[in-house]
Design a protein around this motif. Sequence first.
Motif, PDB file in Angstrom:
ATOM      1  N   PRO A   1      -6.480   5.874  -3.769  1.00  0.00           N
ATOM      2  CA  PRO A   1      -7.516   4.924  -3.349  1.00  0.00           C
ATOM      3  C   PRO A   1      -8.851   5.276  -4.013  1.00  0.00           C
TER       4      PRO A   1
ATOM      5  N   ARG B   1       0.841  -1.206   0.000  1.00  0.00           N
ATOM      6  CA  ARG B   1       0.000   0.000   0.000  1.00  0.00           C
ATOM      7  C   ARG B   1       0.876   1.257   0.000  1.00  0.00           C
TER       8      ARG B   1
ATOM      9  N   TYR C   1      -7.034   0.773  -5.898  1.00  0.00           N
ATOM     10  CA  TYR C   1      -6.347   2.020  -6.236  1.00  0.00           C
ATOM     11  C   TYR C   1      -6.373   2.191  -7.746  1.00  0.00           C
TER      12      TYR C   1
END
Length: 162
Positions: free
Chosen positions: A141, A131, A156
């Motif tokens: 996101p 992430r 994402y």
Amino acid sequence: MPELQRLRADHAPALLTFEQENRAFFTASISDRGDDYFAHFAARHEALLAAQAAGTDHFHLLVAEDGEVLGRFNLMDVADGTADLGFRLAEKATGRGLATAAVHQIFELSATTYALTSLRASAAVTNTASRAVLIRSGFVPTGEEVLLSGKRGLAYVRELPA
């Protein structure tokens, strides 16, 4: 300095070693590929090369100067100017910015070589390293939650420059 290379048939032995040596590390944050993956690795590798030749997927390896595979960076389900980005980095290669640098190289290839305009990605909520790479690389996101092999994840997107 490691080099991003398009997947080739002769990468198979080093790629298998990479997957075997990092299996436990990968399983800590993503689902295990299972014993079948390793038992039928040669056929799986050939299938990846066939998908790449068909243009539906583009597979890349981050390769050290000695030929050791340090990571995989895959563009899958290529269609309508977009693809899904997936990646994994060897445990011993983490923490050095290699994944972020390789993702930026993937952006360049995606826009110039593969004529893509955007990339999608997802990562398990518990996979903070992936992430972080996505966020550092400009992925945003979407707010969509996804299931990744039964684990809660986030989606994402990243628009690519023309």
